[in-house]
Design an enzyme around this catalytic site. Structure first.
Site, PDB file in Angstrom:
ATOM      1  CG  HIS A   1      -4.140   0.878   4.427  1.00  0.00           C
ATOM      2  ND1 HIS A   1      -3.710  -0.011   3.465  1.00  0.00           N
ATOM      3  CD2 HIS A   1      -5.097   1.644   3.829  1.00  0.00           C
ATOM      4  CE1 HIS A   1      -4.376   0.184   2.342  1.00  0.00           C
ATOM      5  NE2 HIS A   1      -5.221   1.185   2.544  1.00  0.00           N
TER       6      HIS A   1
ATOM      7  CB  CYS B   1      -0.956   0.003   1.195  1.00  0.00           C
ATOM      8  SG  CYS B   1      -0.135   0.129   2.818  1.00  0.00           S
TER       9      CYS B   1
ATOM     10  CG  ASP C   1      -6.756   1.844  -0.794  1.00  0.00           C
ATOM     11  OD1 ASP C   1      -5.744   1.397  -1.376  1.00  0.00           O
ATOM     12  OD2 ASP C   1      -6.934   1.722   0.430  1.00  0.00           O
TER      13      ASP C   1
END
Length: 258
Positions: A109, A69, A124
Site C-alpha cells: 500500500h 493506491c 490517502d
C-alpha cells in the site's frame, strides 16, 4: 504552473488561480475521492506501464482513468508537492479483518505523509471506499468526515510504527485496522510505485488481478462496479443490480468517466 497541476485542477474542478492551503485541503481530498475511481482495469487487461509522472498524467489526467493506491496517491503526492506542501510517500501493509492478519503481499500500500507546522498527517486517496477525506494526524486524535471516523496510532507490534484505524459510517460499530505503515522509511522515488504495481499485478494472493473492479465515493456513499453487478451504498442502504458485459461498459462510461 505545470501541466500536471493544471490538468489535476481541471479534472477535480478547482480554478487554476486558487491557492490551496492546509485549511482547504479537505475540499481537495473530497473532490479527488469523488472524481478518480479506484480501479484495476489496466492490471486485468495487461496494460500496465512503469509509474512515472508522465504515465500518471496521461492515464488519469488525459485519458481520465482511475487507478490503484500506487497510482492515485502518487498523482496526489506530485500535485501536493507542486502546490508547496511538504509531503513524502511511504509504504504500508493492508490488514485483512476476515483472517486477523496482514496481507501476504507485504508493503504494497502506498500512502502520503504531510508535514504542517509541527505536526505530521496521513493523507490517502488510494484506499478504495475507506477514505478519511481529511488529513489524519499521527497523534491518535480521531478525525470525523462524511465517510466515518479515522485515527492513526502508534503500532507497538506489526509491520510498521503506525497504523490507520477506521470506523466507516453505516458499516462499522467498532474500530478496525486499515493498514500499518513505516514512517521512518520514505519512498525514494516512483520506481517503488512500479515495484508495488508489479507485485499487485502478478502475486497469486493479490485481490486486484482476478477480476475487474471499479469503485468511487459519491455524495451519498459509494458505488462499485464488477463484470456481474453494480452495488450502491446510499445513506447506509445497499442495493445490488445484476448486469452483463454490455451493461458493464455502459455503466463504466456513465458513472466513472468524468
Amino acid at each position: 504552473m505545470s501541466d500536471l497541476n493544471v490538468l489535476f485542477r481541471k479534472r477535480i474542478g478547482i480554478p487554476e488561480d486558487e491557492t490551496i492551503t492546509f485549511s482547504t485541503l479537505d475540499r481537495v481530498l473530497e473532490k479527488t475521492a469523488k472524481t478518480f475511481p479506484f480501479e484495476n482495469l489496466c492490471n486485468i487487461e495487461n496494460k500496465t506501464k512503469d509509474i512515472t509522472e508522465e504515465s500518471l498524467l496521461q492515464k488519469m489526467l488525459v485519458r481520465n482513468e482511475g487507478g490503484l493506491c500506487y497510482e492515485l496517491n502518487s498523482l496526489l503526492y506530485l500535485f501536493l508537492l507542486e502546490n508547496g506542501f511538504h509531503v513524502t510517500l511511504v509504504r504500508g501493509d493492508v490488514y485483512k479483518p476476515e483472517t486477523g492478519e496482514y496481507q501476504s503481499l507485504g508493503r504494497t500500500h502506498l500512502t502520503i505523509l504531510l508535514k504542517h507546522g509541527e505536526q505530521t498527517y496521513l493523507v490517502d486517496t488510494g484506499f478504495g471506499a475507506n477514505l478519511p477525506l481529511k488529513p489524519v494526524p499521527l497523534t491518535g486524535e480521531t478525525v470525523t468526515s462524511a465517510t466515518g471516523q479515522f485515527r492513526v496510532i502508534n503500532a507497538d507490534t506489526g509491520p510498521g510504527d503506525y497504523r490507520l484505524e477506521l470506523k466507516l459510517k453505516h458499516k462499522d460499530k467498532e474500530w478496525r485496522i486499515g493498514y500499518a505503515f513505516d514512517s521512518t522509511r520514505p519512498v525514494s522515488d516512483l520506481g517503488e510505485a512500479s515495484e508495488i504495481q508489479s507485485i499487485i499485478a502478478r502475486h497469486p494472493d493479490s485481490p486486484f488481478n482476478k477480476s475487474r473492479m471499479v469503485t468511487k465515493l459519491t455524495d451519498r456513499g459509494n458505488v462499485t462496479l464488477t463484470p456481474h453487478s453494480l452495488t450502491r451504498w446510499e445513506d447506509g442502504v445497499v442495493t445490488k443490480e445484476s448486469i452483463d458485459e454490455k451493461r458493464f461498459k455502459e455503466l463504466l462510461g456513465e458513472l466513472f468517466t468524468n
